[in-house]
Design an enzyme around this catalytic site. Structure first.
Site: not given
Ligand code: CP
Ligand code: NVA
Length: 311
Positions: A111, A138, A141, A229, A268, A296
């Site tokens: 990440r 992402h 997701q 989102d 998400c 997921r």
């Molecule tokens: N939706 C998602 O990626 O959640 P997290 O940030 O908790 O991993």
């Molecule tokens: N768009 C959000 C998604 C979190 C899973 C972010 O990047 O924070």
């Protein structure tokens, strides 16, 4: 020269057939393990002896836990590493980190705060790299989201999906997915937060049915699914301006009424009730947000099997 590892960096990198294979296998594995406890290891333990390293430059609940449980259910193991606890956090290069980790583990999920770090890691790793979210996309997701939609409503290519709010990283993966899989995607976003121009240009070039409008109402009209989102993503710094720009894009009961009567609501997560979505929609009968979260796990298993070559 060794073969390029089977990375999972973006949905746009895969063919429709490869995406379908990931979706079909995750659905089959989900059905096959119904009734088993969460810790039950698949009978053939296909990833026995394999180790996945997970690097987090940003917080996570779902991505972290679903990948960890996915590896356990497949018989493998994980290492979770916060980037701040690594030499990466004090200047070791991404390229060196990639080469070192490739000597210890069988795959790396990251990440990353910056998409170019993901690409650099993939370029220098000799094991598969998986995108667990960047500022740009992402993909894991949205694979889970497609799986969820199709569980409820069948093949997504017969439907129109509406994205409402910030044209962010998750929106980009939706653009990639809908272009590859067919179906219509309508993004209702303020001009200042319009989706990534290069993703839109890519979709146009590939003949994707992707439309951008500044009207949330126009985006959702007769849509089969409304997706929201957060207004402020992890890498964003301009929270106040975003709240002002995105207020008219809140998904509430009035907006949902403009979609098809059987439209689903997706998010998400994490969600902010009262901001991008009202509590009645988020917790109402059209919402499938916890199915998305569950999926997921199932989709990560299928992605891991693809990356680690366990066909
Ligand atoms: N939706 C998602 O990626 O959640 P997290 O940030 O908790 O991993
Ligand atoms: N768009 C959000 C998604 C979190 C899973 C972010 O990047 O924070």
């Amino acid at each position: 020269m060794a073969d390029t590892p089977r990375h999972f960096l973006d949905i746009s990198d895969l063919s429709q057939a490869e995406l379908r294979q990931i979706l079909d296998r995750s659905q089959a594995m989900k059905i096959a393990r119904k009734g088993w406890p969460k810790g039950h290891v698949e009978a053939d333990a296909p990833l026995k002896g394999r180790v996945l390293a997970m690097i987090f430059q940003q917080p996570s609940t779902r991505t972290r836990v679903s990948f960890e449980v996915a590896m356990r259910q497949l018989g493998g193991e994980v290492l979770v590493i916060s980037a701040n606890d690594m030499q990466l956090g004090r200047g070791e290069t991404v390229a060196d980190t990639a080469q070192v980790l490739s000597r210890y583990v069988d795959a790396i999920m990251i990440r990353a705060k910056r998409h170019d770090h993901l690409l650099e890691l993939a370029q220098h790793a000799t094991v598969p790299v998986i995108n667990g979210l960047t500022n740009k996309s992402h993909p894991c997701q949205v694979m889970a989201d497609i799986m969820t939609f199709e569980e409820h409503r069948g093949s997504i290519d017969k439907h129109a999906i509406a994205w409402v709010g910030d044209g962010n990283n998750v929106a980009t993966s939706w653009i990639h997915a809908m272009t590859k899989l067919g179906g219509e995607l309508r993004l209702g976003c303020p001009t200042e937060l319009s989706p990534d121009a290069s993703a839109l240009a890519w979709a146009k070039d590939k003949g994707g049915k992707v439309k951008v409008t500044t009207s949330a109402e126009e985006a959702v009209t007769d849509a089969s699914c409304v997706v929201a989102d957060v207004w402020v993503s992890m890498h964003d710094t301009d929270a106040k301006a975003r709240h002002n720009m995105l207020k008219p894009y809140q998904v509430n009961a009035a907006l949902m009424k403009k979609a098809r009567p059987d439209a689903l609501f997706m998010h998400c997560l994490p969600a902010h009730r009262g901001e991008e979505v009202t509590a009645d929609v988020m917790d109402g009968p059209q919402s499938v947000v916890f199915d998305e979260a569950e999926n997921r796990l199932h989709i990560q298993k299928s992605i891991l099997l693809r990356c680690l070559g366990a066909e």
